[in-house]
Design a protein around this motif. Structure first.
Motif, PDB file in Angstrom:
ATOM      1  N   ALA A   1      -2.003   0.952  -6.834  1.00 42.17           N
ATOM      2  CA  ALA A   1      -0.904   1.143  -7.784  1.00 42.17           C
ATOM      3  C   ALA A   1      -1.318   2.113  -8.555  1.00 42.17           C
ATOM      4  O   ALA A   1      -2.543   2.314  -8.849  1.00 42.17           O
ATOM      5  CB  ALA A   1      -0.790  -0.319  -8.352  1.00 42.17           C
ATOM      6  N   THR A   2      -0.368   2.822  -9.447  1.00 39.11           N
ATOM      7  CA  THR A   2      -0.734   3.953 -10.495  1.00 39.11           C
ATOM      8  C   THR A   2      -0.129   3.721 -11.720  1.00 39.11           C
ATOM      9  O   THR A   2       1.101   3.241 -11.722  1.00 39.11           O
ATOM     10  CB  THR A   2      -0.487   5.248 -10.027  1.00 39.11           C
ATOM     11  OG1 THR A   2       0.814   5.318  -9.562  1.00 39.11           O
ATOM     12  CG2 THR A   2      -1.166   5.667  -8.557  1.00 39.11           C
ATOM     13  N   VAL A   3      -0.617   4.135 -12.726  1.00 39.61           N
ATOM     14  CA  VAL A   3      -0.216   3.687 -14.204  1.00 39.61           C
ATOM     15  C   VAL A   3      -0.506   4.979 -15.055  1.00 39.61           C
ATOM     16  O   VAL A   3      -1.698   5.832 -14.671  1.00 39.61           O
ATOM     17  CB  VAL A   3      -0.860   2.538 -14.793  1.00 39.61           C
ATOM     18  CG1 VAL A   3      -2.408   2.833 -15.048  1.00 39.61           C
ATOM     19  CG2 VAL A   3      -0.464   2.141 -16.125  1.00 39.61           C
TER      20      VAL A   3
ATOM     21  N   ALA B   1      -1.908  -5.635  -2.290  1.00 42.71           N
ATOM     22  CA  ALA B   1      -1.021  -5.140  -2.905  1.00 42.71           C
ATOM     23  C   ALA B   1      -0.851  -6.073  -4.182  1.00 42.71           C
ATOM     24  O   ALA B   1      -0.650  -5.415  -5.336  1.00 42.71           O
ATOM     25  CB  ALA B   1       0.261  -4.998  -2.215  1.00 42.71           C
ATOM     26  N   LYS B   2      -0.807  -7.202  -4.053  1.00 43.29           N
ATOM     27  CA  LYS B   2      -0.576  -8.276  -5.113  1.00 43.29           C
ATOM     28  C   LYS B   2      -1.479  -8.040  -6.212  1.00 43.29           C
ATOM     29  O   LYS B   2      -1.093  -8.143  -7.460  1.00 43.29           O
ATOM     30  CB  LYS B   2      -0.614  -9.692  -4.511  1.00 43.29           C
ATOM     31  CG  LYS B   2      -0.561 -10.736  -5.612  1.00 43.29           C
ATOM     32  CD  LYS B   2       0.842 -10.805  -6.367  1.00 43.29           C
ATOM     33  CE  LYS B   2       1.155 -12.256  -7.231  1.00 43.29           C
ATOM     34  NZ  LYS B   2       2.231 -12.130  -8.022  1.00 43.29           N
TER      35      LYS B   2
ATOM     36  N   ASN C   1      -1.112  -4.872  -8.350  1.00 48.19           N
ATOM     37  CA  ASN C   1      -0.116  -4.971  -9.539  1.00 48.19           C
ATOM     38  C   ASN C   1      -0.541  -5.962 -10.217  1.00 48.19           C
ATOM     39  O   ASN C   1      -0.303  -5.557 -11.702  1.00 48.19           O
ATOM     40  CB  ASN C   1       1.223  -5.326  -8.728  1.00 48.19           C
ATOM     41  CG  ASN C   1       1.833  -4.496  -7.622  1.00 48.19           C
ATOM     42  OD1 ASN C   1       1.655  -3.314  -8.121  1.00 48.19           O
ATOM     43  ND2 ASN C   1       2.348  -4.790  -6.615  1.00 48.19           N
TER      44      ASN C   1
ATOM     45  N   VAL D   1      -2.564  -3.995 -13.270  1.00 48.38           N
ATOM     46  CA  VAL D   1      -1.547  -3.055 -13.838  1.00 48.38           C
ATOM     47  C   VAL D   1      -0.962  -3.943 -14.859  1.00 48.38           C
ATOM     48  O   VAL D   1      -0.902  -3.358 -16.103  1.00 48.38           O
ATOM     49  CB  VAL D   1      -0.840  -2.218 -13.077  1.00 48.38           C
ATOM     50  CG1 VAL D   1       0.407  -1.315 -13.988  1.00 48.38           C
ATOM     51  CG2 VAL D   1      -1.497  -1.253 -12.332  1.00 48.38           C
ATOM     52  N   GLU D   2      -0.141  -4.893 -14.507  1.00 52.30           N
ATOM     53  CA  GLU D   2       0.464  -5.743 -15.388  1.00 52.30           C
ATOM     54  C   GLU D   2      -0.378  -6.435 -16.502  1.00 52.30           C
ATOM     55  O   GLU D   2       0.085  -6.325 -17.673  1.00 52.30           O
ATOM     56  CB  GLU D   2       1.165  -7.048 -14.602  1.00 52.30           C
ATOM     57  CG  GLU D   2       2.066  -6.521 -13.561  1.00 52.30           C
ATOM     58  CD  GLU D   2       2.601  -7.660 -12.671  1.00 52.30           C
ATOM     59  OE1 GLU D   2       1.991  -8.699 -12.834  1.00 52.30           O
ATOM     60  OE2 GLU D   2       3.202  -7.422 -11.622  1.00 52.30           O
TER      61      GLU D   2
ATOM     62  N   VAL E   1       4.073   1.941 -15.860  1.00 50.04           N
ATOM     63  CA  VAL E   1       3.646   1.668 -14.314  1.00 50.04           C
ATOM     64  C   VAL E   1       4.593   3.120 -13.771  1.00 50.04           C
ATOM     65  O   VAL E   1       5.578   3.318 -13.771  1.00 50.04           O
ATOM     66  CB  VAL E   1       4.513   0.585 -13.794  1.00 50.04           C
ATOM     67  CG1 VAL E   1       4.060   0.368 -12.296  1.00 50.04           C
ATOM     68  CG2 VAL E   1       3.683  -0.599 -14.506  1.00 50.04           C
TER      69      VAL E   1
ATOM     70  N   ASP F   1       3.742   3.873 -10.251  1.00 51.37           N
ATOM     71  CA  ASP F   1       4.140   3.219  -8.576  1.00 51.37           C
ATOM     72  C   ASP F   1       3.278   2.012  -8.580  1.00 51.37           C
ATOM     73  O   ASP F   1       2.240   1.888  -8.852  1.00 51.37           O
ATOM     74  CB  ASP F   1       3.406   4.241  -7.726  1.00 51.37           C
ATOM     75  CG  ASP F   1       4.348   5.788  -7.463  1.00 51.37           C
ATOM     76  OD1 ASP F   1       5.303   5.624  -7.457  1.00 51.37           O
ATOM     77  OD2 ASP F   1       3.566   6.689  -7.442  1.00 51.37           O
ATOM     78  N   ARG F   2       3.932   1.121  -8.231  1.00 52.44           N
ATOM     79  CA  ARG F   2       3.531  -0.237  -7.905  1.00 52.44           C
ATOM     80  C   ARG F   2       2.941  -0.249  -6.651  1.00 52.44           C
ATOM     81  O   ARG F   2       3.457   0.474  -5.401  1.00 52.44           O
ATOM     82  CB  ARG F   2       4.650  -1.335  -7.876  1.00 52.44           C
ATOM     83  CG  ARG F   2       5.337  -1.621  -9.326  1.00 52.44           C
ATOM     84  CD  ARG F   2       6.292  -2.854  -9.253  1.00 52.44           C
ATOM     85  NE  ARG F   2       5.557  -4.120  -9.045  1.00 52.44           N
ATOM     86  CZ  ARG F   2       4.981  -4.854  -9.903  1.00 52.44           C
ATOM     87  NH1 ARG F   2       4.845  -4.163 -11.101  1.00 52.44           N
ATOM     88  NH2 ARG F   2       4.491  -5.780  -9.733  1.00 52.44           N
ATOM     89  N   ALA F   3       2.121  -0.969  -6.315  1.00 50.79           N
ATOM     90  CA  ALA F   3       1.274  -1.152  -4.986  1.00 50.79           C
ATOM     91  C   ALA F   3       2.229  -1.867  -3.818  1.00 50.79           C
ATOM     92  O   ALA F   3       2.871  -2.818  -4.393  1.00 50.79           O
ATOM     93  CB  ALA F   3       0.131  -2.209  -5.168  1.00 50.79           C
TER      94      ALA F   3
END
Length: 741
Positions: free
Chosen positions: A86-88, A189-190, A193, A196-197, A430, A432-434
């Motif tokens: 995931a990218t921020v 992936a979870k 994310n 990032v959250e 955010v 891109d989300r993973a």
């Protein structure tokens, strides 16, 4: 020139071209460095290390196979892992909703600010927050892959998150990639994310908490500032009533003109003091550094100093001129030196007096300046008494005004902070989300196999080089010239699949044309070298037994005989004679018979084996070889052989084993040192070579015997190149020539 020498000329001329080609490997063309007669020191280069690797290629192969196989087994048996990303993106400044400065400055102004956000994502706080988000069935699935067959302490979710999470700032951007690796691609992936959250939520939460705390602090400060303003108002009113401020402004302008005059006087005195102080400081600094006061311009300008300095310089010049004509104790020299010392003393005294005058001038200027300041201060005190009441009143008034403004500022800031704390803004977004990856990221089959390939080769080369460093056997020209300390004048290839007798006569039977050509090159080297071309008696020895000294003696003697020189090989190894075996002759009589019982020399020499070539065997094994070699008869034997033959070759025992060669060494014109390739220890060869060199008998050089062409032929390509095989001279037994040639 002897008859043998005259016969040698045509043959030598025919072989000059091929021998020169053979001799080329003795020069700078070879990878071992300069060899032969050059003065250039041998140095290792890339060819030497390539030779080391080629010689130990099986070490490289085995290590490579082990490492590469281990990498392959690990790669194809490891569990598959999936990496989700995931990218921020971090904003340079917060979104502007209201033009109000926030409590926390989140602007990204430098690399340090950006790295702070990266470290926040890497912190244990983020791991703890994500751990709290994993609960129930999701937590059980997350921990399942790490609970298989565990035997140590149980691993916690926080530890797993820390080990498998990776934070990577993307170069030249304000984007941060959050990567997480897990056997379950959906959980990977979870978790990415969740990081990032939690990062975004943490920044927002910190901003609100800090804003509310700031509001409370501002409220307390506003109450304190309000009380301060009230106190200042009361004090200002009391000051007015106590000092009758209505008539105070009419008493200010009383002593203005007098103050102006005193200020001018102080400025003048200060200027004089500074000028005098500069000079005095220069004098003190010069004294502290033990310098020459005459170097100071204001001192050197004094007439007496200038005059004495010129006198000293003139006397020094005069003394320098006189010193070229007279000695130090000459009356003129003594008189001028005394006069110089007297003048220098007067100059030193004058410099001290000048320094004292500078100090006196400084003290006078300082006192005048102090008196002027005192007068000015007295007048200023009187003026200040008149203005103090006005100044104090103005100060009280200004202080009250400033505190009123500060109170208004605190109240305004408190209202702005309270309003901005209710507005939700974020310093990151955010990008891109993973998502669940399609292919596994580990094991990376191409990368692992490439690392196994490179690592195996690298480790194999390292092992081969390490073994080579431990192996101290002589195997190169570098070892011979640098360590042993002898010039390398010949290299003889290894001979295989030949009997001992065939090897001893290889230059005649041409069983190995490369070896025959090598002896031709050695013959040319000895004929070209000044100290060996006229030598008649050669002593050939080695470090240890079985290095091929007898083989070298026989073939070198045959090479000289093939060029028309009368040659004889004498077996001086009275302990373990070998020459008779090489030529298949009897060893019943020889050197021992001549020296011990005085047998006729003609009855002992074996003739007819080859033209111009004779053999003198040892005549058995001697019980007292050193006594025979030390005997007068042995000296007579060598002298007789020297008269009869053009070249005499003495095959002697190894130096490291016995001292027989050292006993015979004074009777010869020079020695040759045979070294078997990859056989002799460097220290042993160095020790024996030093013994030869210390004997004050020329050592013509070393002969590297038994060179393994399969290992090192590449390094002697200039000599043993297959393209030269058609140029090798075939040394058949020479045809009978007229005696006059």
């Amino acid at each position: 020139m002897s008859k043998g020498d005259s016969r040698d000329q045509p043959a030598h001329k025919e072989l000059r071209h091929s021998s020169a080609q053979s001799y080329s490997y003795l020069g700078a063309d070879v990878g071992y460095g300069a060899i032969g007669y050059g003065d250039t020191a041998a140095q290792r280069n890339i060819r030497d290390y390539t030779l080391i690797l080629r010689e130990r290629i099986w070490y490289v192969v085995v290590v490579f196979l082990v490492v590469f196989s281990a990498a392959a087994v690990y790669t194809f048996t490891s569990d598959k892992l999936y990496q989700a990303t995931a990218t921020v993106t971090v904003l340079r400044r917060d979104p502007v909703v209201m033009k109000v400065e926030g409590v926390i400055d989140n602007d990204i102004r430098s690399v340090e600010d950006f790295n702070t956000q990266v470290k926040l994502l890497e912190s244990s706080t983020m791991i703890s927050k994500v751990t709290d988000r994993l609960t129930g069935e999701e937590l059980r699935q997350f921990m399942a892959p790490y609970e298989k067959g565990g035997s140590g302490d149980p691993i916690t979710p926080a530890e797993i998150l820390g080990l498998n999470r990776r934070i990577t700032p993307l170069r030249q951007t304000l984007v941060i990639a959050v990567q997480y690796t897990h056997p379950d691609k959906y959980l990977a992936a979870k978790v990415a994310n969740l990081f990032v959250e939690e990062f975004l939520a943490y920044n927002a939460r910190v901003r609100i908490e800090e804003s509310m705390k700031a509001v409370e602090d501002l409220k307390v400060r506003a109450d304190q500032q309000n009380k301060r303003v009230q106190e200042l108002g009361i004090n200002l009113q009391a000051y007015k009533e106590r000092n009758n401020m209505v008539s105070l402004d009419q008493r200010k302008d009383i002593v203005t003109e007098k103050l102006k005059a005193l200020n001018l006087l102080v400025a003048t005195a200060s200027s004089k003091q500074q000028e005098a102080e500069v000079r005095w400081n220069q004098v003190k600094e010069n004294k502290a550094q033990v310098g020459d006061l005459s170097e100071l311009t204001f001192i050197a300008a004094q007439p007496i100093i200038s005059q004495l300095t010129q006198q000293v310089a003139a006397l020094k010049i005069q003394i320098a001129q006189l010193s070229s004509r007279y000695r130090a104790k000459h009356p003129k020299m003594v008189e001028n030196v005394r006069l110089l010392e007297q003048t220098q003393a007067e100059l030193a005294k004058a410099l001290v007096t000048a320094a004292a005058n500078v100090e006196s001038e400084y003290e006078t200027a300082r006192r005048n300046h102090a008196e002027a300041i005192t007068s000015l201060a007295s007048q200023e005190t009187e003026a200040m008494k008149l203005a103090r009441l006005s100044v104090e009143y103005q100060n009280l008034e200004n202080e009250m005004h400033v505190n009123e403004q500060l109170l208004q500022s605190i109240i305004g800031r408190m209202r702005e902070t309270a309003m901005s704390s209710t507005i939700e803004t974020q310093n990151a977004r955010v990008l891109d989300r993973a998502v669940a990856p399609i292919k596994h990221s580990s094991p990376n089959i191409p990368l692992n196999l490439a690392l196994g390939l490179i690592g195996g080769l690298g480790l194999g080369f390292a092992v081969a080089l390490a073994i080579a460093m431990v192996d101290d056997r002589v195997k190169s020209a570098f070892d011979i010239e640098t360590v042993v300390g002898l010039p390398l004048i010949g290299i003889i290839p290894e001979i295989k699949r030949l009997t001992q007798e065939e090897k001893a006569q290889v230059v005649i039977n041409n069983a190995d044309r490369q070896v025959a050509e090598a002896f031709l090159a050695l013959h040319s080297s000895l004929r070209l070298k000044d100290e060996s071309k006229g030598a008649k008696v050669f002593l050939i020895t080695s470090t240890t037994p079985s290095e091929g000294k007898s083989f070298v003696s026989a073939n070198l003697a045959l090479t000289f005989s093939a060029h028309g020189e009368r040659t004889i090989v004498v077996d001086c190894d009275l302990r373990k004679p070998t020459v008779h075996k090489l030529f298949g002759i009897e060893n019943q009589k020889g050197v021992i018979d001549y020296c011990a019982v005085g047998a006729p020399l003609d009855d002992l020499i074996v003739r007819g084996r080859h033209p111009n070539f004779d053999i003198l065997p040892a005549g058995g094994r001697a019980k007292n070889p050193t006594q025979i070699l030390n005997s007068k008869n042995f000296e007579v034997l060598i002298a007789e052989l020297r008269n009869r033959y053009d070249r005499v070759f003495l095959d002697t025992p190894p130096i490291a084993a016995v001292s027989d060669a050292m006993i015979a060494l004074p009777l010869v014109d020079g020695s040759l040192f045979a070294i078997l390739f990859n056989h002799v220890r460097r220290k042993a060869g160095q020790f024996c070579a030093k013994k030869l060199l210390d004997a004050n008998v020329p050592c013509f050089g070393a002969i590297l015997n038994g060179l393994n062409l399969s290992v090192s032929g590449y390094y002697y390509a200039q000599y043993y190149d297959k393209s030269y095989k058609d140029y090798y001279v075939v040394m058949d037994e020479p045809k009978t020539e007229p005696a006059g040639r």
